[in-house]
Design an enzyme around this catalytic site. Structure first.
Site, short mmCIF file in Angstrom:
data_model
loop_
_atom_site.label_atom_id
_atom_site.label_comp_id
_atom_site.label_asym_id
_atom_site.label_seq_id
_atom_site.Cartn_x
_atom_site.Cartn_y
_atom_site.Cartn_z
N HIS A 16 3.33 -10.35 -4.48
CA HIS A 16 4.45 -9.39 -4.46
C HIS A 16 4.57 -8.66 -3.11
CE1 HIS A 16 4.34 -10.35 -8.59
NE2 HIS A 16 3.58 -9.38 -9.03
N LYS B 43 4.63 3.98 -8.38
CA LYS B 43 5.53 3.96 -7.23
C LYS B 43 5.36 2.70 -6.41
CE LYS B 43 7.07 7.89 -4.81
NZ LYS B 43 6.71 9.06 -4.01
N ARG C 33 7.80 1.77 3.60
CA ARG C 33 8.03 2.93 4.48
C ARG C 33 7.95 2.45 5.93
NH1 ARG C 33 7.31 8.53 3.63
NH2 ARG C 33 6.90 8.06 1.45
#
Ligand code: BG6
Length: 483
Positions: free
Chosen positions: A243, A343, A347
């Site tokens: 992933h 979460k 970023r």
């Protein structure tokens, strides 16, 4: 497309994946009118079950009332066949069922466009056995055939190559759809649009402007109930090698020539080839322990986990992409179970402004929040409103739930199954991509195992092992945001 005579066979139909993901996704597509008009869905599994029991199982994860007309109509296209995974006669019966369903749906002649989809919601240990049975006893060369499989695709580079070779002997690469369900997530699919449909991102998408990229996956629950599976794999194989690395490849790749699936997958593979194998010194491992008050168990308290297990449930590592665009930019991946929140974020931290006009406040960041609530925001410096001339850190904020009314984001599996129906491979992993993904992680995994690296303990519900922020900051050479 809507007229194609379609058969979907779900192997492992009585198992968890089928119940929790495959059937709810199929129902969602059915309800939206997105399954072809003539579709039949055949569940196949070893469990002997009467049809009503099967249907009850299938609907147990539907959000809709099982008695509702939509569910009832959907069940009308579902059948169940029980059989073993290695018995020719059972698969011949399945073939019989497919043929008679096609007749019942009004098959015209053998020249008519037909699709058979084989969805293997099965453990990989039986992929090849079932694939072989399908090939010999069910496969129909007069129609289009698609085979859907899901990780784990092997355990390391070598075992993955063996599996790929064996499956490759049974089906062509363009018949195979390797699911990585992160590729079906809204925000992951959005990366392409964001990067290549806006003029301003691509201009700064390189080492001259970007200081580091952090890809973070946090889950607030442990491996309770899945310890047996998890202990064999660990967090790196469970989510990072697939992933998180898939996400990284889309953020890092060059612009594809077109949006055709092979062009996208070529670009992803190309950038994966430039990633250096991960070093043990750039890796921090953790394993959760029970809470002090005893309310939450430790990883090894699970009965299915060996008491001396050294499997990591948390890992953080720094990757390097060795090409002109990214050389010198650290990519920090972090993933953990039993942490303080749920979460998944990407970023992108930019460099400091190269002038001294204003005091340094903080760096700009572009954040893509994949879950729980999809959003894109840019940390931006503004003048503090009012008479002040000070600076303030603010955000340009696109939170989907605020921006889009009646937002209904489909489950990743629904979008991926729709892609399979459309024959679109863009969001599936090609065998050369998979090979590269294992090349990047295998030396590290082998070293962890051979040197018996002990993961650091962290308390269930905490932010991870002690020193996690310092470790990343030190290895990446920059101050990272604590995420
Ligand atoms: C799976 C992993 O592939 O992904 C699980 O095996 C993990 O351990 C899951 O919990 C996370 O997926 P999602 O869609 O819930 O973020």
């Amino acid at each position: 497309r809507h007229d194609v005579l379609t058969t979907i066979v779900v192997f492992g139909a009585s198992g968890d994946l089928a119940k929790k993901k495959t059937y709810p996704a199929l129902f969602h597509l059915f309800q939206q009118g997105l399954l072809p008009k003539r579709t039949s869905i055949i569940g196949y599994a070893r469990t002997q079950m009467e049809r009503p029991n099967f249907l009850e199982r299938v609907t147990s994860y539907f959000k809709e009332d099982p008695e509702s007309p939509d569910v009832q109509r959907f069940l009308g296209i579902c059948a169940y066949v029980s059989g073993k995974y290695d018995v020719d006669a059972d698969f011949q019966r399945l073939r019989g069922e497919i043929d008679s369903n096609e007749q019942a749906m009004g098959k015209r002649d053998s020249a008519e466009e037909r699709v058979h989809i084989y969805y293997l919601a099965l453990p990989p240990s039986v992929f090849v056995t079932v694939g072989d049975q399908v090939r010999r006893n069910v496969y129909d060369g007069t129609c289009t055939n698609r085979v859907v499989i899901e990780k784990p695709f092997g355990h390391d580079l070598e075992s993955s190559r063996v599996l790929s070779r064996e499956i490759g002997e049974l089906f062509d690469e363009d018949e195979i759809y390797r699911i990585d369900h992160y590729l079906g997530k809204e925000m992951v699919k959005n990366i392409l649009a964001l990067r290549f449909a806006n003029v301003f991102y691509e201009a700064v998408w390189n080492r001259h402007y970007i200081s580091n990229v952090q890809i973070t996956f946090k889950e607030p629950f442990g491996t309770e109930g899945r310890g047996g599976y998890f202990d064999e794999f660990g967090i790196i194989r469970d989510v990072m090698q697939n992933h998180l690395l898939q996400v990284l490849s889309i953020v890092a790749m060059h612009q594809p020539k077109s949006l055709r699936s092979e062009d996208i997958r070529d670009r992803k593979t190309e950038v994966l080839r430039r990633i250096l194998p991960i070093q043990l010194e750039d890796t921090l491992l953790g394993q959760y322990v029970g809470t002090r008050d005893g309310s939450k168990p430790g990883y090894k308290d699970d009965d299915t986990v060996p008491k001396d297990s050294m499997t990591a449930t948390f890992a953080q590592c720094v990757l390097h992409v060795d090409n002109d665009r990214w050389r010198g930019v650290p990519w920090v991946m972090k993933a953990g179970k039993a942490l303080d929140e749920a979460k998944m974020t990407i970023r992108i931290q930019f460099r400091d402004m190269p002038n001294a006009l204003f005091p340094k406040l903080a760096r700009n960041e572009l954040v893509l929040q994949v879950s729980p609530k999809e959003s894109v925001y840019i940390k931006t410096i503004v003048k503090e409103p009012g008479l002040s001339t000070n600076l303030a850190m603010s955000e340009l904020d696109l939170s989907y739930h605020k921006r889009y009314q009646d937002l209904k984001i489909p489950d990743a599996y629904a979008t991926l199954i729709l892609d399979v129906l459309n024959g679109d491979h863009s969001n599936f992993v090609r065998s050369d991509e998979l090979d590269e993904a294992w090349r990047i992680f295998t030396p590290l995994l082998h070293q962890i195992e051979s040197e018996q690296v002990v993961p650091l303990p962290y308390e269930y519900g905490s932010r991870g092992p002690k020193g996690v922020d310092e470790f990343a900051t030190e290895r990446a050479g920059y101050k990272l945001s604590a995420g």
